[in-house]
Design a protein around this motif. Structure first.
Motif, PDB file in Angstrom:
ATOM      1  N   ILE A  94      88.412 174.371  95.440  1.00 35.45           N
ATOM      2  CA  ILE A  94      88.709 173.202  95.269  1.00 35.45           C
ATOM      3  C   ILE A  94      89.695 172.615  96.554  1.00 35.45           C
ATOM      4  N   ASP A  95      90.819 173.221  96.409  1.00 42.36           N
ATOM      5  CA  ASP A  95      92.021 173.203  97.572  1.00 42.36           C
ATOM      6  C   ASP A  95      91.315 173.220  98.661  1.00 42.36           C
ATOM      7  N   TYR A  96      90.423 174.091  99.069  1.00 44.21           N
ATOM      8  CA  TYR A  96      89.999 174.294 100.496  1.00 44.21           C
ATOM      9  C   TYR A  96      89.084 172.923 100.978  1.00 44.21           C
ATOM     10  N   TYR A 105      88.463 167.339 103.454  1.00 47.51           N
ATOM     11  CA  TYR A 105      88.485 165.966 103.307  1.00 47.51           C
ATOM     12  C   TYR A 105      89.507 165.320 104.320  1.00 47.51           C
ATOM     13  N   HIS A 106      90.540 165.823 104.053  1.00 53.74           N
ATOM     14  CA  HIS A 106      91.797 165.483 104.950  1.00 53.74           C
ATOM     15  C   HIS A 106      91.662 165.807 106.352  1.00 53.74           C
ATOM     16  N   ASP A 107      91.126 166.799 106.684  1.00 55.32           N
ATOM     17  CA  ASP A 107      91.086 167.398 108.264  1.00 55.32           C
ATOM     18  C   ASP A 107      89.766 166.637 108.937  1.00 55.32           C
ATOM     19  N   TYR A 108      88.630 166.484 108.040  1.00 50.96           N
ATOM     20  CA  TYR A 108      87.227 166.172 108.784  1.00 50.96           C
ATOM     21  C   TYR A 108      86.771 165.006 108.263  1.00 50.96           C
ATOM     22  N   THR A 110      82.711 174.530 111.609  1.00 50.51           N
ATOM     23  CA  THR A 110      83.642 174.587 112.558  1.00 50.51           C
ATOM     24  C   THR A 110      83.541 176.144 113.176  1.00 50.51           C
ATOM     25  N   GLU A 111      82.893 176.959 112.727  1.00 56.97           N
ATOM     26  CA  GLU A 111      82.623 178.319 113.235  1.00 56.97           C
ATOM     27  C   GLU A 111      81.167 178.501 113.594  1.00 56.97           C
ATOM     28  N   PRO A 112      80.866 179.398 114.666  1.00 60.90           N
ATOM     29  CA  PRO A 112      79.474 179.354 115.035  1.00 60.90           C
ATOM     30  C   PRO A 112      78.616 179.909 113.970  1.00 60.90           C
ATOM     31  N   ILE A 113      77.628 179.122 113.865  1.00 61.05           N
ATOM     32  CA  ILE A 113      76.310 179.918 112.933  1.00 61.05           C
ATOM     33  C   ILE A 113      75.259 179.595 113.924  1.00 61.05           C
TER      34      ILE A 113
END
Length: 171
Positions: A50-52, A57-60, A85-88
């Motif tokens: 949940i913290d993650y 929400y804050h960053d993106y 935000t990481e390659p997939i």
């Protein structure tokens, strides 16, 4: 824009108060089966997730949403968009649509019902041109939901050593 209401569900941002529901969700071996991860063993793991998500929400400005069953006001899982935000699969910085429900709520159409407004939010509010989805090849129920909401199968690919299906939908 949030909360979003559907016929049977309320979609809203996750909060620390959702920790018990998140623990029930991610401690369920049926849920973990297609994620190829071990079920949670402590509520602290749910709090960390949940913290993650709160940080996303804050960053993106977007992250998965809590799914609440209107009739019971109960947390039944999460659904919605995440900025990857990481390659997939040779993609980066894209919106992924996903959902995860407590297993006793499977088979009721809730994943589809919660994912449709998330797609609309992605196109209308976030102004995304394309939204992607993926699931383990063996998770046919998840693949069916992605197709029901309009995503098209593109290809199979390997992710973290597990065969996955890749889907997309354009605006």
């Amino acid at each position: 824009m949030l909360p979003i209401e559907t016929e049977r569900l309320i979609l809203r941002q996750l909060t620390p108060a959702d920790a018990l529901g998140m623990f029930e969700l991610d401690s369920d071996p049926l849920v973990s089966k297609y994620l190829h991860q071990k079920p949670f063993t402590s509520i602290d793991q749910a709090r960390e997730v949940i913290d993650y998500i709160l940080q996303q929400y804050h960053d993106y400005g977007i992250a998965r949403w809590a799914v609440i069953e209107k009739e019971t006001n109960q947390f039944i899982g999460w659904s919605g968009l995440k900025l990857i935000t990481e390659p997939i699969n040779n993609h980066i910085n894209f919106y992924d649509i996903g959902y995860r429900l407590i297993s006793r709520f499977w088979g009721k159409g809730y994943a589809t019902e919660s994912a449709r407004p998330a797609l609309q939010y992605g196109f209308d509010v976030l102004q995304a041109n394309t939204i992607y989805g993926m699931c383990a090849v063996e998770n046919t129920a998840s693949a069916n939901v992605l197709q029901k909401i309009g995503l098209q199968y593109v290809e199979d690919f390997g992710h973290r050593g597990i065969p996955h299906k890749w889907f997309k939908i354009a605006k």
